[in-house]
Design a protein around this motif. Structure first.
Motif, PDB file in Angstrom:
ATOM      1  N   ILE A 829      -3.407  37.394   5.614  1.00 27.55           N
ATOM      2  CA  ILE A 829      -3.914  38.592   5.184  1.00 27.55           C
ATOM      3  C   ILE A 829      -5.396  38.937   5.866  1.00 27.55           C
ATOM      4  CG2 ILE A 829      -4.672  40.028   3.230  1.00 27.55           C
ATOM      5  CD1 ILE A 829      -3.016  38.338   1.598  1.00 27.55           C
ATOM      6  N   TRP A 830      -5.565  40.028   6.619  1.00 30.64           N
ATOM      7  CA  TRP A 830      -6.751  39.879   7.410  1.00 30.64           C
ATOM      8  C   TRP A 830      -6.994  41.325   7.697  1.00 30.64           C
ATOM      9  CZ3 TRP A 830      -9.412  35.800   8.191  1.00 30.64           C
ATOM     10  CH2 TRP A 830     -10.696  35.983   9.013  1.00 30.64           C
ATOM     11  N   PRO A 831      -8.368  41.919   7.422  1.00 31.12           N
ATOM     12  CA  PRO A 831      -9.174  43.088   7.617  1.00 31.12           C
ATOM     13  C   PRO A 831      -8.914  43.655   9.094  1.00 31.12           C
ATOM     14  CG  PRO A 831     -10.145  42.140   6.115  1.00 31.12           C
ATOM     15  CD  PRO A 831      -9.488  41.055   6.788  1.00 31.12           C
ATOM     16  N   LEU A 832      -8.353  44.608   9.613  1.00 27.43           N
ATOM     17  CA  LEU A 832      -8.729  44.987  10.827  1.00 27.43           C
ATOM     18  C   LEU A 832      -9.944  46.005  10.980  1.00 27.43           C
ATOM     19  CD1 LEU A 832      -4.930  45.979  11.540  1.00 27.43           C
ATOM     20  CD2 LEU A 832      -6.018  44.047  12.049  1.00 27.43           C
ATOM     21  N   GLY A 911      -2.077  33.835  -0.863  1.00 27.51           N
ATOM     22  CA  GLY A 911      -3.339  34.604  -1.208  1.00 27.51           C
ATOM     23  C   GLY A 911      -3.168  36.049  -1.718  1.00 27.51           C
ATOM     24  N   PHE A 912      -1.969  36.708  -1.582  1.00 23.41           N
ATOM     25  CA  PHE A 912      -1.794  37.922  -1.977  1.00 23.41           C
ATOM     26  C   PHE A 912      -2.099  38.159  -3.424  1.00 23.41           C
ATOM     27  CE2 PHE A 912       0.738  41.747  -3.628  1.00 23.41           C
ATOM     28  CZ  PHE A 912       0.077  42.691  -2.551  1.00 23.41           C
ATOM     29  N   GLN A 913      -1.594  37.417  -4.238  1.00 25.04           N
ATOM     30  CA  GLN A 913      -1.491  37.551  -5.717  1.00 25.04           C
ATOM     31  C   GLN A 913      -3.139  37.467  -5.969  1.00 25.04           C
ATOM     32  OE1 GLN A 913       0.970  38.619  -7.330  1.00 25.04           O
ATOM     33  NE2 GLN A 913      -0.479  38.847  -9.490  1.00 25.04           N
ATOM     34  N   GLU A 914      -3.855  36.492  -5.459  1.00 25.72           N
ATOM     35  CA  GLU A 914      -5.236  36.607  -5.900  1.00 25.72           C
ATOM     36  C   GLU A 914      -5.973  37.614  -5.430  1.00 25.72           C
ATOM     37  OE1 GLU A 914      -3.310  32.233  -5.386  1.00 25.72           O
ATOM     38  OE2 GLU A 914      -3.434  34.045  -4.490  1.00 25.72           O
ATOM     39  N   ARG A 915      -5.602  38.076  -4.411  1.00 22.46           N
ATOM     40  CA  ARG A 915      -6.328  39.492  -3.920  1.00 22.46           C
ATOM     41  C   ARG A 915      -6.110  40.523  -4.753  1.00 22.46           C
ATOM     42  NH1 ARG A 915      -4.645  43.615  -0.226  1.00 22.46           N
ATOM     43  NH2 ARG A 915      -6.144  44.388   1.170  1.00 22.46           N
ATOM     44  N   GLU A 916      -4.744  40.461  -5.242  1.00 17.21           N
ATOM     45  CA  GLU A 916      -4.547  41.611  -6.216  1.00 17.21           C
ATOM     46  C   GLU A 916      -5.354  41.561  -7.654  1.00 17.21           C
ATOM     47  OE1 GLU A 916      -2.356  44.757  -5.395  1.00 17.21           O
ATOM     48  OE2 GLU A 916      -3.422  43.897  -3.867  1.00 17.21           O
ATOM     49  N   GLU A 917      -5.447  40.206  -7.923  1.00 19.14           N
ATOM     50  CA  GLU A 917      -6.217  40.057  -9.101  1.00 19.14           C
ATOM     51  C   GLU A 917      -7.529  40.415  -9.443  1.00 19.14           C
ATOM     52  OE1 GLU A 917      -5.077  36.023 -10.180  1.00 19.14           O
ATOM     53  OE2 GLU A 917      -2.724  36.633 -10.799  1.00 19.14           O
ATOM     54  N   ASN A 918      -8.126  40.266  -8.206  1.00 17.99           N
ATOM     55  CA  ASN A 918      -9.538  40.405  -8.036  1.00 17.99           C
ATOM     56  C   ASN A 918      -9.894  41.874  -7.681  1.00 17.99           C
ATOM     57  OD1 ASN A 918     -11.374  37.703  -8.014  1.00 17.99           O
ATOM     58  ND2 ASN A 918      -9.413  37.195  -7.058  1.00 17.99           N
ATOM     59  N   ASP A 919      -8.877  42.551  -7.151  1.00 16.40           N
ATOM     60  CA  ASP A 919      -8.940  44.018  -6.823  1.00 16.40           C
ATOM     61  C   ASP A 919     -10.139  44.570  -6.132  1.00 16.40           C
ATOM     62  OD1 ASP A 919      -9.125  46.899  -9.032  1.00 16.40           O
ATOM     63  OD2 ASP A 919      -7.966  46.703  -7.217  1.00 16.40           O
ATOM     64  N   ASP A 920     -11.299  44.352  -6.551  1.00 13.65           N
ATOM     65  CA  ASP A 920     -12.262  44.872  -5.870  1.00 13.65           C
ATOM     66  C   ASP A 920     -12.744  44.126  -4.627  1.00 13.65           C
ATOM     67  OD1 ASP A 920     -13.042  47.319  -7.389  1.00 13.65           O
ATOM     68  OD2 ASP A 920     -13.560  45.868  -8.949  1.00 13.65           O
ATOM     69  N   TYR A 921     -12.113  44.246  -3.326  1.00 11.42           N
ATOM     70  CA  TYR A 921     -12.374  43.322  -2.504  1.00 11.42           C
ATOM     71  C   TYR A 921     -12.942  44.255  -1.236  1.00 11.42           C
ATOM     72  CZ  TYR A 921      -7.576  45.218  -2.282  1.00 11.42           C
ATOM     73  OH  TYR A 921      -6.444  45.702  -2.401  1.00 11.42           O
TER      74      TYR A 921
END
Length: 921
Positions: A829-832, A911-921
């Motif tokens: 998972i990586w921001p472009l 890592g996707f689920q952790e990302r969704e649970e933290n939401d504000d990224y």
């Protein structure tokens, strides 16, 4: 009478300051003149008034809770202007004696008889939060007669504004409050610390940009804490530049009018208080605030008795939920609900108008945590997209009944998929979610999840039902039961899963939280635990949904184990394990010993003497394995009743050396393990719950090379190992390496059923492990089996994980076993860019030349909305290599919900689920 702000002059003064004597003249009735009150101010404190001659017209005592005209905390000298002093009046020691003069001013006499003008410096305590802006008080000659009725208005004001919101007339630097925070609040606080408070473009809406933001959302709402916390007591404080009061009529406040009480704040340019109707009308730059809420408008009215407040031509901010909107009128009700007319709602930042919901009527209910809109229209980029006659949406994490947002998908086999879940908030301790799901190529699937929680534990019932699948030409169903409980010494667990056919998950998938492995779990167990022992009663079976053999079922199993430590000059540990299990399985299509079922009774006592110090350890241990089998369908030539008794003796020892290696502490950890297991004929014993353990570094130091209780290895060996670790100053491990090899003194004849070979090697292969953490966000790990002759790798497992942030995750793994598997998996998972994020998962089976999984996802996100698209190709069934492809699309309006099922396709990315649970990224 008009007056300027002065230290601790209360609003009561405006009412109890009676009509001046000069206005009535000498011929005025004596009773009227006698009705005048005598008012004093001790050392700059509040006015105190009485009437010495007429007890029947004494005004009520000045309520300490009465609203005060207040401003900043500044000490000033108060110099009353004495235009006339009536020395016939009695004087109060240490106080000023004042009355209205004929010229409209105040005539005051001090303690000194020869002092026509005196000054008094008010005490700091008395004038906290107040300041005098003028040293002169003038009385208005327009007041005709005193009308005594201040307590009603004062009390009403105090009562009404106890529930009223706060606002300020002065620009102040926002201060981040520090209450007890949830995880979400902690994330918001972290963002607030990055906010650029010097950028005040949207400060009037409490919005500040984030310094050096590298994320899609570039700002955060911050409340100015001083507007709420400035008045924590129950008293209502009123602050204005000037005031004019008609006794018993209207009180007019002009210039920077501020009302404060217990975290509530109301501000305007001017205000008018009707003492008869208890209505307060405020005009000009209205700011109405309470913790977590800001309302602004051009005009406001509040009722002093009911507390209901109406703001016209208004906008609003709900800070924690990042909500904002506008309304023709906003009505803040006494129960904290907010009703809006001709309103809008969005979670977009003040500079972003990507989407909003416009409605004729909107109610935000913080007590229940949701909003209700009637005749609502969802607008995207100013274009109407959906119309909702009635719409409910969450404004916090509380539960309420209603439709959740639908999901959409498409695949070759299923066609278009549409799911519309409905949530039933039945009670605080149980709820239900019903999801009708339509497949255009198959039909209607009904999925339901019922959840319940009590003081003992929690449980969930999941069901799925499809009548007459058009593709499969049969009914399809699913049942899942999940329970965990704990109370006192008792605990329990249930994990039951069943489907109508082997292809259920391949064909229909599931949005439910159920087991989807090849062997569906059907487990129920209860455990009773005490300090030194515990007992577990278990029933465990499986439903196998592929072509492999079904595992043995434990129907039932009773296991009791315990451990006791005694100090006999040296610690001695006695432990035991007892196990009684009935094994069963579906023996259709099975042959030989695989068909055998039966009962096993096992007892395993042991004694050990751990000797541990800071520089090393030595632990001798003796255990005895006693097992009794009563078998059915035994193979020819073997007994139905088999007994086994085997002793196992081991000594585990190690040393620990340390030295400084630059900035690190390096350890050297040699280890020596000796094992002797009695050789016992175990032919004819089924492998009920037994398998051979993987070859690994730690596995070479095990007492038994098999898992389970059916086989005891006949090992006579010494294992030598050495490890080394590097530790930082804070104690965290930077790197670790380990290498071990076993030396055998006898052949190993005990093998799993079906393996008749004898292991005659005198040495094992090398087992190596390596861990490297160059820093906390990057970790390498590898375990491998090396050929003892040329050190070539026979089996390797390699993993890399890089997680510099919650929205940046890279995973790479490689598994190799000579002539068995050669597999690689990669996901990231990586921001472009701050708005664009790529998500990928790829699996490759090089041994079989196929790609079990290939997934590419792309996400665009900003502060208030996201869109995800994902393309997936995967193998449905390993046996025939059948492939399927699908395209997933999902829209997410932050604070409102999601449309589509893009998240389901991305769940397996690490890592996707952790990302969704933290939401504000």
């Amino acid at each position: 009478m008009p007056f300027s702000r002065r230290s601790s002059y209360t609003l009561t003064l405006a009412i109890i300051a009676a009509a001046p004597t000069a206005l009535m003249g000498a011929e005025t009735d004596t009773n009227i003149r006698d009705a005048l009150w005598t008012c004093t101010m001790e050392n700059g404190q509040s006015w105190q008034c009485d009437h010495p001659e007429r007890e029947d017209v004494l005004p009520p005592a000045v309520d300490p809770a009465a609203p005060t005209v207040a401003a900043e905390s500044t000490e000033v000298d108060v110099a009353p202007v004495v235009t006339q002093v009536n020395r016939a009046k009695p004087q109060v020691n240490g106080a000023w004696l004042c009355e209205a003069s004929a010229t409209g001013g105040w005539a005051c006499a001090g303690n000194e008889p020869n002092s026509p003008v005196a000054t008094s410096k008010p005490s700091t305590a008395a004038v906290a939060n107040t300041v005098a802006t003028s040293d002169t008080i003038t009385a208005s000659p327009k007041i005709s007669a005193p009308v005594v009725n201040p307590p009603k208005t004062t009390a009403a004001l105090t009562e009404s504004l106890a529930t009223t919101v706060t606002v300020t007339s002065k620009v102040s630097t926002p201060v981040v409050r520090q209450p007890n925070k949830t995880a979400k609040q902690q994330r918001l606080e972290a963002l607030k610390e990055q906010a650029d408070l010097s950028d005040t473009r949207y400060a009037s809406q409490d919005w500040y940009p984030i310094t050096g933001a590298s994320r899609a959302c570039f700002g955060v709402y911050i409340e100015p804490d001083d507007e709420i916390a400035a008045n924590d007591n129950e008293n209502l404080t009123v602050d204005a530049d000037s005031s004019k009061t008609e006794l018993g009529g209207l009180t007019q406040l002009e210039g920077n009018v501020e009302l404060r009480q217990q975290g509530h704040f109301l501000r305007s340019n001017s205000a008018e208080v009707d003492q008869v109707s208890n209505q307060i009308t405020m005009t000009g730059d209205i700011r109405y605030r309470e913790p977590g809420l800001l309302l602004r408008g051009a005009q406001a009215q509040t009722n002093a008795l009911t507390g209901e407040t109406v703001i016209s031509d208004a906008d609003y901010i709900v800070h924690e939920q990042s909500l904002r909107g506008e309304a023709k009128r906003i009505i803040r009700l006494q129960d904290n609900r907010i009703r809006m007319e001709k309103s809008s709602y969005t979670t977009c930042s003040p500079s972003d108008e990507s989407w909003q919901i416009s409605s004729d009527s909107l109610v935000l209910d913080p007590n229940k945590g949701f909003g209700t809109a009637r005749h609502a229209t969802l607008e995207v980029a100013g274009t109407p997209v959906f119309y909702f006659p009635y719409l409910e949406f969450p404004i916090d994490d509380l539960r309420h009944s209603g439709f959740l947002f639908p999901s959409f998908g498409y695949s070759n086999d299923d066609g278009l998929e549409i799911a519309t879940p409905y949530y039933f908030n039945l009670a605080p301790d149980y709820d239900d979610t019903l999801t009708p799901k339509i497949y255009t190529e198959r039909g209607l699937l009904l999925e339901n999840e019922f959840r319940h929680m009590n003081s003992y534990g929690q449980q969930a019932l999941s069901t799925g039902l499809m009548f007459d699948d058009n593709e499969a030409d049969r009914d399809r169903w699913l049942v899942g039961i999940d329970h965990t409980g704990y109370k006192g010494a008792w605990s329990s667990q249930i994990d039951f899963n069943a489907v109508s056919d082997d292809d259920y998950f391949d064909d229909l998938g599931s949005s439910l939280e159920v087991d989807r492995s090849n062997h569906l779990n059907r487990l129920a167990e209860a455990t009773y635990s005490q300090q030194n022992w515990e007992a577990t009663l278990r029933a465990h079976s499986y439903q196998t949904i592929n072509d492999s053999d079904s595992p043995y079922q434990k129907m039932p199993q009773l296991q009791v184990k315990g451990s006791y430590s005694y100090d006999l000059g040296q610690e001695v540990v006695l432990s035991y394990l007892t196990d009684a299990t009935q094994f069963d399985r579906d023996i259709e299509d099975l042959t030989g010993i695989d068909r055998v079922t039966g009962t096993r009774f096992h007892v395993q006592p042991s004694i050990s003497v751990p000797m541990i110090s800071s520089w090393g350890y030595l632990t001798p241990k003796l255990s005895y394995w006693l097992s009794q089998y009563e078998l059915e369908d035994q193979i020819a030539g073997e007994d139905d009743s088999i007994s086994r008794a085997t002793g196992v003796f081991s000594i585990d020892s190690g040393l620990l050396f340390e030295r400084q290696a630059g900035d690190y502490t390096q350890t050297l950890e040699p280890r020596l393990f000796a094992l002797y297991s009695e050789k016992e004929d175990q032919q004819g014993i089924p492998d009920f719950d037994t398998a051979e353990a993987d070859f690994s570094y730690e596995g070479l130091f095990r007492e038994n090379r098999f898992t389970g209780l059916d086989k005891v290895s006949d090992n006579q060996q010494i294992t030598a190992g050495i490890g080394s670790g590097f530790y930082r100053e804070d104690g965290s491990e930077m790197a670790h390496v380990g290498l071990a090899q076993a030396y055998y003194f006898a052949d190993r004849t005990v093998q799993l059923n079906g393996d008749t070979s004898v292991d005659t090697e005198e040495q094992s292969n090398f087992a190596a492990e390596v861990y490297w953490n160059p820093y906390s966000k990057l970790r390498f790990s590898m375990d491998t089996e090396l050929d003892r002759n040329d050190l070539s790798p026979l089996e390797s497992n390699f993993k890399v994980r890089y997680t510099p942030a919650i929205n940046k995750v890279i995973n790479l793994s490689y598994r190799y076993r000579e002539d068995v598997r050669d597999q690689v998996e990669m996901s990231f998972i990586w921001p472009l860019s701050p708005e664009w994020t790529a998500m990928v998962r790829w699996q490759e089976d090089m041994e079989n030349s196929q790609t079990p999984e290939a997934l590419l996802g792309l996400e665009y996100a900003n502060c208030c909305w996201k869109v995800r698209v994902a393309a997936r190709q995967w193998i449905e069934d390993d046996s025939d290599g059948q492939e399927d492809t699908a395209l997933f699309l999902q829209f997410i309006l932050k604070g409102l919900g999601a449309i589509g099922n893009g998240s389901n396709a991305l769940q397996d990315i690490v890592g996707f689920q952790e990302r969704e649970e933290n939401d504000d990224y």
